[in-house]
Design an enzyme around this catalytic site. Structure first.
Site, PDB file in Angstrom:
ATOM      1  N   ARG A   1     -10.999   0.725  14.861  1.00  0.00           N
ATOM      2  CA  ARG A   1     -10.814   1.400  13.737  1.00  0.00           C
ATOM      3  C   ARG A   1     -11.788   0.517  12.535  1.00  0.00           C
ATOM      4  O   ARG A   1     -13.023   0.308  13.032  1.00  0.00           O
ATOM      5  CB  ARG A   1      -9.373   1.349  13.288  1.00  0.00           C
ATOM      6  CG  ARG A   1      -8.997   2.788  12.645  1.00  0.00           C
ATOM      7  CD  ARG A   1      -7.423   2.631  12.161  1.00  0.00           C
ATOM      8  NE  ARG A   1      -6.965   1.363  11.579  1.00  0.00           N
ATOM      9  CZ  ARG A   1      -5.837   1.270  11.132  1.00  0.00           C
ATOM     10  NH1 ARG A   1      -4.899   2.032  11.292  1.00  0.00           N
ATOM     11  NH2 ARG A   1      -5.637  -0.145  10.493  1.00  0.00           N
TER      12      ARG A   1
ATOM     13  N   MET B   1      10.045  24.925   0.192  1.00  0.00           N
ATOM     14  CA  MET B   1       9.229  24.030  -0.599  1.00  0.00           C
ATOM     15  C   MET B   1      10.426  23.280  -1.463  1.00  0.00           C
ATOM     16  O   MET B   1      10.408  21.976  -1.402  1.00  0.00           O
ATOM     17  CB  MET B   1       8.224  24.923  -1.495  1.00  0.00           C
ATOM     18  CG  MET B   1       7.520  23.776  -2.338  1.00  0.00           C
ATOM     19  SD  MET B   1       6.282  24.673  -3.378  1.00  0.00           S
ATOM     20  CE  MET B   1       5.292  25.448  -2.208  1.00  0.00           C
TER      21      MET B   1
ATOM     22  N   TYR C   1      14.051  31.533   5.237  1.00  0.00           N
ATOM     23  CA  TYR C   1      12.642  32.213   5.628  1.00  0.00           C
ATOM     24  C   TYR C   1      12.781  32.577   7.126  1.00  0.00           C
ATOM     25  O   TYR C   1      12.993  31.727   7.956  1.00  0.00           O
ATOM     26  CB  TYR C   1      11.433  31.570   5.183  1.00  0.00           C
ATOM     27  CG  TYR C   1      11.178  31.502   3.754  1.00  0.00           C
ATOM     28  CD1 TYR C   1      10.774  32.526   3.213  1.00  0.00           C
ATOM     29  CD2 TYR C   1      10.941  30.341   3.268  1.00  0.00           C
ATOM     30  CE1 TYR C   1      10.654  32.621   2.001  1.00  0.00           C
ATOM     31  CE2 TYR C   1      10.512  30.088   1.894  1.00  0.00           C
ATOM     32  CZ  TYR C   1      10.481  31.528   1.240  1.00  0.00           C
ATOM     33  OH  TYR C   1      10.147  31.481  -0.261  1.00  0.00           O
TER      34      TYR C   1
ATOM     35  N   LYS D   1       0.745  -1.304   0.093  1.00  0.00           N
ATOM     36  CA  LYS D   1      -0.088   0.008   0.087  1.00  0.00           C
ATOM     37  C   LYS D   1       0.827   1.014   0.028  1.00  0.00           C
ATOM     38  O   LYS D   1       2.042   1.128   0.492  1.00  0.00           O
ATOM     39  CB  LYS D   1      -0.921  -0.133   1.229  1.00  0.00           C
ATOM     40  CG  LYS D   1      -0.096   0.110   2.327  1.00  0.00           C
ATOM     41  CD  LYS D   1      -1.264  -0.350   3.733  1.00  0.00           C
ATOM     42  CE  LYS D   1      -0.154  -0.151   5.216  1.00  0.00           C
ATOM     43  NZ  LYS D   1      -0.901  -0.406   6.156  1.00  0.00           N
TER      44      LYS D   1
HETATM   45  C1  LIG Z   1      -0.366  -1.394   6.744  1.00  0.00           C
HETATM   46  C2  LIG Z   1      -0.918  -2.667   7.396  1.00  0.00           C
HETATM   47  C3  LIG Z   1      -0.289  -3.627   7.587  1.00  0.00           C
HETATM   48  C4  LIG Z   1       1.549  -3.895   7.548  1.00  0.00           C
HETATM   49  O1  LIG Z   1       1.949  -3.236   8.739  1.00  0.00           O
HETATM   50  P1  LIG Z   1       3.403  -3.151   9.044  1.00  0.00           P
HETATM   51  O2  LIG Z   1       3.795  -2.583  10.237  1.00  0.00           O
HETATM   52  O3  LIG Z   1       4.074  -2.092   7.954  1.00  0.00           O
HETATM   53  O4  LIG Z   1       3.969  -4.448   8.727  1.00  0.00           O
HETATM   54  C5  LIG Z   1      -0.710  -4.826   8.067  1.00  0.00           C
HETATM   55  N1  LIG Z   1      -2.098  -5.028   8.377  1.00  0.00           N
HETATM   56  C6  LIG Z   1      -2.830  -3.851   8.100  1.00  0.00           C
HETATM   57  C7  LIG Z   1      -4.277  -4.149   8.245  1.00  0.00           C
HETATM   58  C8  LIG Z   1      -2.527  -2.846   7.653  1.00  0.00           C
HETATM   59  O5  LIG Z   1      -3.023  -1.541   7.381  1.00  0.00           O
END
Ligand SMILES: *Cc1c(COP(=O)(O)O)cnc(C)c1O
Length: 376
Positions: free
Chosen positions: A137, A317, A269, A38
């Protein structure tokens, strides 16, 4: 290795492959390792990393959104299953089917939605049901009985996996992870006893792998951070860390200018830095738009000519100013290391995160889109 860009990251495919193999070796042959790609593989490039993992024999990849999954399929990743951990919204249902993505479902109502989708498309969609075992969550808080009742009325989609996610896996001063596992196991057990066979149970990400919470490994683990070479530090009486992984990414930026400034000169800045002595400074062609945290103004460090040296003044930036008083070796066009190593001197995402007041994940995911990715 150097590349003709102002700011770029070098990503070692071999190191990612080694990290993946190490995770596999730690969990053993009975446990599948889903590669978490991801967020553009935490800044490493989702397609490139996926190709490496496929070549290593990965059977599962996981992404956050349908969009990320489609990107992988369009990029030619057809050999693996893709789990979409963020589930899907109604407008994403068709893409789920068309690109053969497997959703994580987080409510009973969504089970009905995916069942209708399976019925209407004539595709037996497989899904993983996420349990909110205490993270608070995503995930359903329904009881096993309520889940079973919903399964009984949804005959088109197939429950393939049960999953949950830990809130405090690195914290050995709390029982939260054990409590979450107990909750998850009781639901899995009730579903099993009702005669519903579920192929995959998975709860663990990098931390629960690294610190050896074997009771959380089940049939599959979800490894992200470890693939990129990191395991977060634990709190409290943690067991020894099992993973032997190393960062795969080095981040460089080139100097646009090097110049001398007199004692008393202000830099950047707001004039937040004043030279207390005559100094040599370097201006890098990278700033917060490239992902150098603004919080690192007058705080952060880089490696220049083999030595750690401070960022001075406010990060802009597109530009960052550093102290080069220790060297005459660098001039315009030469590069410094924002993240990585020069010889024995290292600066990794965890160190940068501590200085920036954030976590290593945040540093890696923030490396900007205009920073060129170069694979070695
Ligand atoms: C991002 C994520 C992971 C991976 O976690 P890491 O700590 O990067 O290994 C696993 N499960 C879920 C549901 C996640 O959102």
């Amino acid at each position: 290795m150097s590349a003709p860009f102002r700011s770029y990251v070098l990503i070692s495919r071999e190191q990612i492959a080694r990290n993946y193999r190490n995770v596999r070796a730690v969990v053993g042959p009975q446990v599948e390792v889903a590669g978490v790609v991801k967020a553009d593989a935490y800044g490493h490039g989702a397609l490139e990393v996926s190709r490496v993992l496929v070549a290593e024999g990965a059977k599962w990849l996981t992404v956050s959104s349908v969009d990320e999954g489609v990107h992988l399929r369009l990029g030619g990743i057809h050999q693996t299953r893709i789990l979409v951990m963020g589930g899907f919204l109604p407008f994403e249902g068709d893409a789920l089917v068309e690109y053969d993505l497997t959703p994580a479902i987080h409510s009973l109502d969504q089970i009905r939605q995916v069942d209708r989708l399976a019925h209407n498309s004539g595709t037996p969609i497989r899904y993983h049901l996420k349990i909110d075992s205490g993270m608070g969550r995503l995930g359903t808080r329904a009881s096993a009985d309520e889940i079973l009742a919903t399964l009984a009325e949804t005959r088109h989609a197939q429950l393939e996996g049960l999953m949950t996610h830990f809130a405090s896996a690195a914290d050995y001063t709390t029982t939260q992870t054990a409590d979450q596992l107990a909750c998850f196991h009781s639901i899995c057990e009730a579903i099993r006893q009702a005669g519903v066979a579920v192929t995959h149970l998975h709860t663990s990400s990098t931390i629960a792998i690294g610190y050896g919470r074997t009771e959380g490994w089940h049939t599959m683990v979800r490894a992200g951070h470890a693939l990129y070479g990191y395991v977060s530090p634990a709190r409290g009486p943690a067991p020894v860390q099992l993973l032997d992984v190393k960062p795969a990414l080095t981040w460089k930026a080139r100097l646009l200018a090097v110049k001398e400034i007199p004692e008393g000169a202000l830099v950047g800045y707001g004039g937040t830095f004043r030279a207390h002595r005559p100094m040599r400074i370097g201006i890098l062609g990278a700033g917060y738009a490239d992902g150098i945290f603004h919080r690192l103004s007058n705080r952060g460090k880089v490696i220049a000519d083999g030595k750690v040296t401070p960022i001075i003044g406010t990060i802009s930036m597109d530009l960052t100013t550093i102290d080069l008083s220790h060297t005459t070796a660098l001039g315009p066009g030469d590069e410094v290391t924002l993240l990585g190593a020069e010889g024995d001197v290292r600066l990794d995402a965890q160190q940068i995160a501590r200085t920036a007041g954030t976590i290593s994940y945040n540093i890696l995911c923030s490396i900007g889109a205009r920073v060129r990715r170069v694979y070695v």
